[in-house]
Design a protein around this motif. Sequence first.
Motif, mmCIF file in Angstrom:
data_model
loop_
_atom_site.group_PDB
_atom_site.id
_atom_site.type_symbol
_atom_site.label_atom_id
_atom_site.label_comp_id
_atom_site.label_asym_id
_atom_site.label_seq_id
_atom_site.Cartn_x
_atom_site.Cartn_y
_atom_site.Cartn_z
ATOM 1 N N PHE A 20 8.786 32.606 17.522
ATOM 2 C CA PHE A 20 8.480 32.868 18.932
ATOM 3 C C PHE A 20 7.889 34.269 19.026
ATOM 4 C CE2 PHE A 20 12.195 30.096 18.913
ATOM 5 C CZ PHE A 20 11.897 29.162 19.899
ATOM 6 N N GLU A 21 6.749 34.393 19.695
ATOM 7 C CA GLU A 21 6.166 35.716 19.944
ATOM 8 C C GLU A 21 5.845 35.823 21.422
ATOM 9 O OE1 GLU A 21 3.915 36.902 15.843
ATOM 10 O OE2 GLU A 21 2.822 35.637 17.248
ATOM 11 N N LEU A 22 6.271 36.925 22.036
ATOM 12 C CA LEU A 22 6.022 37.179 23.447
ATOM 13 C C LEU A 22 5.081 38.371 23.542
ATOM 14 C CD1 LEU A 22 6.971 36.019 26.156
ATOM 15 C CD2 LEU A 22 8.765 37.752 26.173
ATOM 16 N N TRP A 23 3.958 38.182 24.248
ATOM 17 C CA TRP A 23 2.895 39.181 24.338
ATOM 18 C C TRP A 23 2.765 39.667 25.774
ATOM 19 C CZ3 TRP A 23 0.215 40.296 19.812
ATOM 20 C CH2 TRP A 23 0.471 39.444 18.739
ATOM 21 N N LEU A 31 8.017 40.991 21.539
ATOM 22 C CA LEU A 31 9.166 40.310 20.953
ATOM 23 C C LEU A 31 8.674 39.325 19.909
ATOM 24 C CD1 LEU A 31 12.255 39.461 21.080
ATOM 25 C CD2 LEU A 31 11.481 37.627 22.559
ATOM 26 N N CYS A 32 9.290 39.370 18.752
ATOM 27 C CA CYS A 32 9.024 38.386 17.707
ATOM 28 C C CYS A 32 10.378 37.963 17.161
ATOM 29 C CB CYS A 32 8.155 38.976 16.606
ATOM 30 S SG CYS A 32 7.801 37.790 15.292
ATOM 31 N N SER A 33 10.643 36.672 17.185
ATOM 32 C CA SER A 33 11.913 36.156 16.712
ATOM 33 C C SER A 33 11.675 34.836 15.992
ATOM 34 C CB SER A 33 12.852 35.950 17.905
ATOM 35 O OG SER A 33 14.110 35.488 17.473
ATOM 36 N N PRO A 65 8.372 44.309 34.728
ATOM 37 C CA PRO A 65 7.537 43.425 35.544
ATOM 38 C C PRO A 65 6.130 43.333 34.950
ATOM 39 C CG PRO A 65 8.769 44.940 36.935
ATOM 40 C CD PRO A 65 8.978 45.386 35.508
ATOM 41 N N GLY A 66 5.546 42.159 34.987
ATOM 42 C CA GLY A 66 4.208 41.965 34.447
ATOM 43 C C GLY A 66 3.968 40.524 34.071
ATOM 44 N N THR A 67 2.858 40.308 33.412
ATOM 45 C CA THR A 67 2.464 38.973 32.962
ATOM 46 C C THR A 67 2.612 38.917 31.449
ATOM 47 O OG1 THR A 67 0.882 38.816 34.776
ATOM 48 C CG2 THR A 67 0.573 37.298 32.938
ATOM 49 N N TYR A 68 3.208 37.823 30.976
ATOM 50 C CA TYR A 68 3.452 37.653 29.557
ATOM 51 C C TYR A 68 2.937 36.297 29.101
ATOM 52 C CZ TYR A 68 6.505 41.655 30.131
ATOM 53 O OH TYR A 68 6.985 42.893 30.407
#
Length: 83
Positions: A20-23, A31-33, A65-68
């Motif tokens: 899982f990678e969250l950008w 985040l990388c898990s 806060p933001g867009t991911y």
Amino acid sequence: MTIELDYELTAPVRGAQVVFELWNELGTCVLCSTDFDTDPGRFFSEKKVGRYRTRCRVPTDFLRPGTYSLSLSASVPNVKFLA
């Protein structure tokens, strides 16, 4: 927040992992898990044919806060890309 992924293996695979990678909106990976994070010993085990569910929990106060965007992949590290 919990990210869940259901998947099915049609053939046994040794050492397979889900990533899982969250950008963030700037293109930075925040985040990388992997599903090995909680049990690294699974790296050498074989996943048999069948259905699986993997989860990644993100603490509620982790993100600003933001867009991911989320990217998911599966591989046998240093061997082959699965999806």
